[in-house]
Each structure stands twice: as structure tokens, then as C-alpha cells.
Design an enzyme around this catalytic site. Structure first.
Site, mmCIF file in Angstrom:
data_model
loop_
_atom_site.group_PDB
_atom_site.id
_atom_site.type_symbol
_atom_site.label_atom_id
_atom_site.label_comp_id
_atom_site.label_asym_id
_atom_site.label_seq_id
_atom_site.Cartn_x
_atom_site.Cartn_y
_atom_site.Cartn_z
ATOM 1 N N ARG A 1 -55.701 -1.418 -7.285
ATOM 2 C CA ARG A 1 -56.878 -1.398 -6.465
ATOM 3 C C ARG A 1 -58.107 0.139 -6.897
ATOM 4 N NH1 ARG A 1 -59.245 -6.238 -6.382
ATOM 5 N NH2 ARG A 1 -60.432 -5.255 -4.372
ATOM 6 N N ASN B 1 -50.560 9.694 -6.940
ATOM 7 C CA ASN B 1 -50.667 8.880 -7.388
ATOM 8 C C ASN B 1 -49.944 9.301 -9.218
ATOM 9 O OD1 ASN B 1 -51.725 6.307 -8.783
ATOM 10 N ND2 ASN B 1 -53.520 7.415 -9.791
ATOM 11 N N HIS C 1 -50.951 8.812 -13.126
ATOM 12 C CA HIS C 1 -51.549 8.692 -14.628
ATOM 13 C C HIS C 1 -51.251 8.856 -15.493
ATOM 14 C CE1 HIS C 1 -55.740 6.605 -15.445
ATOM 15 N NE2 HIS C 1 -56.032 7.864 -16.712
ATOM 16 N N GLN D 1 -41.215 9.254 -19.508
ATOM 17 C CA GLN D 1 -41.702 9.935 -18.223
ATOM 18 C C GLN D 1 -42.164 10.023 -17.438
ATOM 19 O OE1 GLN D 1 -39.517 12.426 -19.850
ATOM 20 N NE2 GLN D 1 -39.425 11.491 -21.627
ATOM 21 N N GLU D 2 -43.000 9.061 -16.511
ATOM 22 C CA GLU D 2 -43.054 8.933 -15.643
ATOM 23 C C GLU D 2 -41.984 8.881 -14.870
ATOM 24 O OE1 GLU D 2 -45.674 5.522 -15.787
ATOM 25 O OE2 GLU D 2 -47.020 6.474 -17.563
HETATM 26 C C1 GRF Z 1 -48.068 2.527 -14.849
HETATM 27 O O1 GRF Z 1 -47.897 3.325 -16.343
HETATM 28 C C2 GRF Z 1 -48.597 3.934 -14.410
HETATM 29 O O2 GRF Z 1 -48.851 5.399 -15.222
HETATM 30 C C3 GRF Z 1 -49.891 3.401 -14.196
HETATM 31 O O3 GRF Z 1 -49.792 2.522 -14.046
HETATM 32 C C4 GRF Z 1 -48.211 1.934 -14.653
HETATM 33 C C5 GRF Z 1 -47.912 1.243 -13.185
HETATM 34 O O4 GRF Z 1 -46.156 1.025 -13.923
HETATM 35 N N1 GRF Z 1 -50.122 4.161 -12.692
HETATM 36 P P1 GRF Z 1 -44.765 0.518 -12.907
HETATM 37 O O5 GRF Z 1 -46.011 -1.110 -12.306
HETATM 38 O O6 GRF Z 1 -44.342 1.190 -12.735
HETATM 39 O O7 GRF Z 1 -44.115 0.047 -13.856
#
Ligand code: GRF
Length: 217
Positions: free
Chosen positions: A95, A111, A113, A177-178
Site C-alpha cells: 500500500r 522498507n 525494495h 539475500q533480502e
Molecule cells: C519482497 O520481495 C520485498 O522486496 C518486496 O515485497 C516482497 C515481499 O515478500 N517489498 P515477502 O512477503 O516478504 O515474502
């Protein structure tokens, strides 16, 4: 010790794999943060199940039940603030937030991204990186400001693009990596090492480069 643990509210809309990474990190012995609340704007978000399995309070604020963005964001603020978090983390929260919401949490709103910001703000980032013929892609954790995907970066994971990559294969490698960099950034914040100063990020008393710290994967 427990009274100094940083309380984190996590906002989700979907799978919640980043939420899971944060829950896992917070469950480690000596973790400097704990997740006090998970809030979804979608009742069907799988992240709600992850929260329940971790024993974390969750709630649903369905944006479709509000006449406008302002009213939705005010309800969101009321729900978030009921757990008095030190930090608010957007983890796949789909959102656009009002300036009032962003200002309310200024300097304590993060956040993630899926691109190497400032490249590819907005959607379809993996496909756009492939279409551009880029040799690398990645993800960025950043402070949230009123500019969409435009707040000061904290940490970027740089992921090489391989021959034959599709948007899906690339997204999967970036997501791994996230799940490393998001808990890392939240840990820095919880340890009071991370601050937003105007449009820059400060870590351990030093201003970071404009792209944040870079980790090559
Ligand atoms: C991730 O790829 C993040 O970078 C983006 O939304 C996705 C969320 O994935 N903002 P999840 O719900 O954490 O699996």
C-alpha cells in the site's frame, strides 16, 4: 536486559518470507529486537500464519473497508501504536502510505525494495533489470520518506545476474539475500547504531554512501 529490547511492528500483505526472517532472527539468544505486532491489509496473507506460529499478535486492517487512504492510514497508526513499537518495518506491504503516516514514524520506518535503488523504483523490478541487460541486481533496505522508494538506503545486497535468468529465478536469488540484509538492518537499528539524518543514513556515527552499505553476494 529485556526492557531494552527494541519493539518492532511488521506490516505485510502477502507471503511474509521477510517477516519470517525477522521472526527467526528475533528468536536467537540475545537478539536486540522482538516483533510485537504483525499487521496485514489482506486477510488471506500467509504471513498471518507465520505470526501465529511464532506466537506473535497479529491483526488485519483491510484497506477495502475504508473510504479513503487517509482513514485507512489513521486506523493503521492506531493499531500499530497500540503496541508502542520503537520501529515499524514494511515487509512486502503493498500500500502507498500517506505523508501523515510517513511523518508519524519518521526515522523509525524501514522498507525493503527488490532493486539496487535508486534504480527501478516501483514494480516489476526483476524483469526491468533483465530487460535493461544489467549484470547485477539486488535489494535495498531503506528508511521510508514521503518519496516512494526514495528514502535513504541503509544496506544493499548485490546479486549477479546469470545467463538464462528469468524474472522468477532472479527474484528467488534476490529474496535469499533480502532475508539476510533485513534482519541485519533491524539489528543495527535496535542496537541504536543506525539513524536517519535528513536525507542520509548514519551508521556507527558515520554517514553512509548514498547507496548505503553494499554487500556483494
Ligand atoms: C519482497 O520481495 C520485498 O522486496 C518486496 O515485497 C516482497 C515481499 O515478500 N517489498 P515477502 O512477503 O516478504 O515474502
Amino acid at each position: 536486559m529485556s526492557q531494552s529490547v527494541c519493539k518492532v511492528a511488521v506490516l505485510i500483505s502477502g507471503s511474509g518470507s521477510n517477516l519470517q526472517a525477522l521472526l527467526d532472527a528475533s528468536a536467537q539468544a540475545g537478539a536486540p529486537f522482538s516483533v510485537c505486532s504483525v499487521i496485514s491489509n489482506k486477510p488471506e496473507a500467509y504471513g498471518l500464519t507465520r505470526a501465529a506460529e511464532a506466537g506473535v499478535t497479529s491483526s488485519i486492517i483491510d484497506h477495502r473497508e475504508f473510504p479513503n487512504r487517509e482513514d485507512f492510514d489513521q486506523a493503521l497508526i492506531a493499531e500499530i501504536d497500540s503496541c508502542q513499537p520503537d520501529l515499524v518495518v514494511l515487509a512486502g506491504f503493498m500500500r502507498i502510505l500517506t505523508p501523515e503516516f510517513v511523518r508519524h514514524y519518521s526515522g523509525r520506518l524501514l522498507n525493503i525494495h527488490p532493486s539496487l535503488l535508486p534504480k527501478y523504483q516501483g514494480l516489476h523490478t526483476h524483469q526491468r533489470a533483465l530487460d535493461a541487460g544489467d549484470s547485477e541486481h539486488g535489494a535495498t533496505v531503506h528508511f521510508v520518506t514521503e518519496e516512494l522508494d526514495g528514502g535513504p538506503p541503509i544496506v544493499q545486497a548485490v546479486v549477479p545476474i546469470k545467463k538464462g535468468d528469468t524474472a522468477d529465478s532472479l527474484a528467488k536469488r534476490v529474496q535469499v539475500q533480502e532475508h539476510v540484509i533485513y534482519p541485519m538492518a533491524v539489528t543495527w537499528f535496535a542496537e541504536k547504531r543506525l539513524h536517519m539524518l535528513d536525507d542520509r543514513t548514519q551508521l556507527d556515527g558515520e554517514l553512509l554512501p548514498r547507496n548505503g552499505t553494499r554487500i556483494h553476494c
